[in-house]
Structures are given as structure tokens and as C-alpha cells.
Design a protein around this motif. Structure first.
Motif, PDB file in Angstrom:
ATOM      1  N   ARG A  36      -7.460  11.670  11.598  1.00 58.78           N
ATOM      2  CA  ARG A  36      -6.807  10.642  12.412  1.00 58.78           C
ATOM      3  C   ARG A  36      -6.154  11.231  13.650  1.00 58.78           C
ATOM      4  O   ARG A  36      -5.415  10.561  14.346  1.00 58.78           O
ATOM      5  N   THR A  37      -6.389  12.501  13.904  1.00 61.85           N
ATOM      6  CA  THR A  37      -5.868  13.135  15.108  1.00 61.85           C
ATOM      7  C   THR A  37      -7.045  13.690  15.918  1.00 61.85           C
ATOM      8  O   THR A  37      -8.173  13.709  15.451  1.00 61.85           O
ATOM      9  N   LEU A  72       0.332  14.124  13.313  1.00 56.78           N
ATOM     10  CA  LEU A  72       0.384  12.912  14.120  1.00 56.78           C
ATOM     11  C   LEU A  72       1.708  12.925  14.869  1.00 56.78           C
ATOM     12  O   LEU A  72       2.517  13.820  14.700  1.00 56.78           O
ATOM     13  N   ASN A  78      -1.470  14.583   8.710  1.00 51.09           N
ATOM     14  CA  ASN A  78      -2.790  14.056   8.374  1.00 51.09           C
ATOM     15  C   ASN A  78      -3.630  15.233   7.854  1.00 51.09           C
ATOM     16  O   ASN A  78      -4.550  15.693   8.515  1.00 51.09           O
TER      17      ASN A  78
END
Length: 104
Positions: A36-37, A72, A78
């Protein structure tokens, strides 16, 4: 192409980050899903600079961004669900060819 301004708060970076993550959540460092990064393929340290010392355009373009597990905003984590940890932070500013998860 983006302007010379770079940073995680810059509008072009945020827009391109969202586009890259909408396309895939496969971490380019460990090949596991759930990223998610975003990682800069060519790091800001290694990105070319102009005569004024500022980054040349393209640092935050989608072609230089890839999904990665990492931190994040606000230090939320994450990590890789397969146990690789925070791939982006583990990479640091190393060039990509020196990275490997396995001792080949």
C-alpha cells in the motif's frame, strides 16, 4: 511530466501514487501482494539534478514508482504479509540490482 518539485506531499506524487497502487498491489521488491506504499525505482538520491541543485522532472512519474511494503503516513506500518518486513525501508537507498531475498 511533473515539475521539479518532489516529495510525498506534492500533488503530482500523490496523484501518481494513487494511479500506481490502483493498478497493482504487488510489491516490486519481494513479489508479494498487499503493498500500500510506493517506492521510487531510482531513488531521489540518485535522480539527476539540474544546475540549480533541484531534481530534474520525472522523479515522481509513474514510470519511476512501484508498489512496495513499508511505512505509511504518520508512521503506520504496511509490512509484507509473508514475513519480509518493511521492504521499502529495508531497501533504503540501495540500487535495485543489489537487492535479493534469496542468497543465489
Amino acid at each position: 511530466m511533473t515539475s521539479g518539485r518532489s516529495g510525498t506531499g506534492a500533488r503530482p506524487y500523490r496523484r501518481n501514487r494513487a494511479a500506481v497502487l490502483a493498478n497493482s498491489d504487488l510489491c516490486h521488491l519481494c513479489n508479494h501482494h498487499g503493498a500500500r506504499t510506493i517506492d521510487h525505482i531510482i531513488t531521489a538520491r540518485d535522480w539527476p539534478r539540474g544546475p540549480d541543485g533541484r531534481h530534474l522532472p520525472g522523479l515522481d512519474d509513474p514510470d519511476n514508482l512501484a508498489p512496495a511494503h513499508g511505512t505509511l503516513g504518520n508512521q503506520a506500518l504496511n509490512p509484507c504479509p509473508q514475513g519480509c518486513g518493511l521492504c521499502n525501508q529495508r531497501r533504503g537507498t540501495q540500487p535495485l540490482p543489489t537487492l535479493t531475498r534469496r542468497p543465489w
